[in-house]
Design a protein around this motif. Structure first.
Motif, PDB file in Angstrom:
ATOM      1  N   VAL A   1       1.159  -1.786  -0.296  1.00 17.54           N
ATOM      2  CA  VAL A   1       0.055   0.252   0.049  1.00 17.54           C
ATOM      3  C   VAL A   1       1.200   0.970   0.425  1.00 17.54           C
TER       4      VAL A   1
ATOM      5  N   ILE B   1      -4.123   7.088  -2.803  1.00 17.74           N
ATOM      6  CA  ILE B   1      -3.882   5.592  -1.837  1.00 17.74           C
ATOM      7  C   ILE B   1      -3.876   4.747  -3.293  1.00 17.74           C
TER       8      ILE B   1
ATOM      9  N   GLY C   1      -2.941   0.732  -3.861  1.00 17.49           N
ATOM     10  CA  GLY C   1      -2.697  -0.943  -2.979  1.00 17.49           C
ATOM     11  C   GLY C   1      -2.846  -2.420  -4.439  1.00 17.49           C
TER      12      GLY C   1
ATOM     13  N   HIS D   1      -6.599  -6.120  -4.596  1.00 19.10           N
ATOM     14  CA  HIS D   1      -7.670  -5.740  -5.038  1.00 19.10           C
ATOM     15  C   HIS D   1      -8.489  -6.883  -5.870  1.00 19.10           C
TER      16      HIS D   1
ATOM     17  N   TRP E   1     -10.976   1.465  -0.160  1.00 14.73           N
ATOM     18  CA  TRP E   1     -10.001   2.973   0.571  1.00 14.73           C
ATOM     19  C   TRP E   1     -10.754   4.093   0.988  1.00 14.73           C
ATOM     20  N   ASP E   2     -12.031   4.166   0.218  1.00 12.54           N
ATOM     21  CA  ASP E   2     -12.609   5.415   0.600  1.00 12.54           C
ATOM     22  C   ASP E   2     -12.525   5.948   2.308  1.00 12.54           C
TER      23      ASP E   2
ATOM     24  N   ILE F   1     -10.972   5.552   4.643  1.00 13.27           N
ATOM     25  CA  ILE F   1      -9.621   5.435   5.195  1.00 13.27           C
ATOM     26  C   ILE F   1      -8.757   7.111   4.017  1.00 13.27           C
ATOM     27  N   LYS F   2      -9.775   7.479   3.093  1.00 11.40           N
ATOM     28  CA  LYS F   2      -8.382   8.347   2.167  1.00 11.40           C
ATOM     29  C   LYS F   2      -9.273   9.651   2.673  1.00 11.40           C
TER      30      LYS F   2
ATOM     31  N   SER G   1      -5.665   1.285   8.139  1.00 11.92           N
ATOM     32  CA  SER G   1      -5.048   0.263   6.589  1.00 11.92           C
ATOM     33  C   SER G   1      -4.651  -0.760   7.484  1.00 11.92           C
TER      34      SER G   1
END
Length: 145
Positions: free
Chosen positions: A65, A78, A80, A85, A93-94, A96-97, A120
């Protein structure tokens, strides 16, 4: 380039590296942070280049990541690897972003990265739990370009 070198104090960088170490205690995933000043490419495309330049696609489980920041451009990505995936939902990731960007908007870049890194590690734990024989496949230091 001076902006990138001075973006975080030595103490801030040490705290970010400690967050990476702590996050990786939960998962076999490998987390890196990369800073650069400016990119002529779209941020996502540049983040992909950096991902491969840092050999993040070489982990055994393809679970690297990258937190990529182009500080002059105010760009953040971000990214990965494919192993992640293949296992996670599309919006993985939403949150976290969103957490990271919330802190970035108030110029609290260190806290944003630390919280994003720790989240993460927690989220990756479900898909890539830490194993007692795991080795640290990638450096934890912040890379700069």
């Amino acid at each position: 380039m001076a902006l990138v070198e001075d973006f975080f104090s030595d103490a801030d960088e040490a705290e970010i590296v400690q967050a990476i170490i702590k996050a990786e205690e939960n998962t076999s995933g490998e987390i890196r942070v990369h800073l650069e000043g400016h990119t002529d490419l779209p941020a996502f495309d540049r983040a992909k280049e950096v991902f491969y330049d840092l050999n993040m696609d070489k982990t055994a489980e393809r679970n690297g990541v990258l937190f990529y920041l182009a500080v002059e451009d105010k760009s953040f990505v971000i990214i990965g690897d494919e192993g992640i995936h293949k296992k996670v939902e599309a919006d993985f990731w939403d949150c976290i972003k969103d957490t990271v960007i919330h802190h970035f908007k108030i110029s609290d870049f260190k806290t944003g990265l630390i919280e994003g890194i720790l989240r993460s590690g927690e989220k990756l734990k479900a898909f890539f739990p830490y194993q007692k024989d795991d080795i640290n496949e990638l450096p934890n230091e912040i890379s700069k370009g």
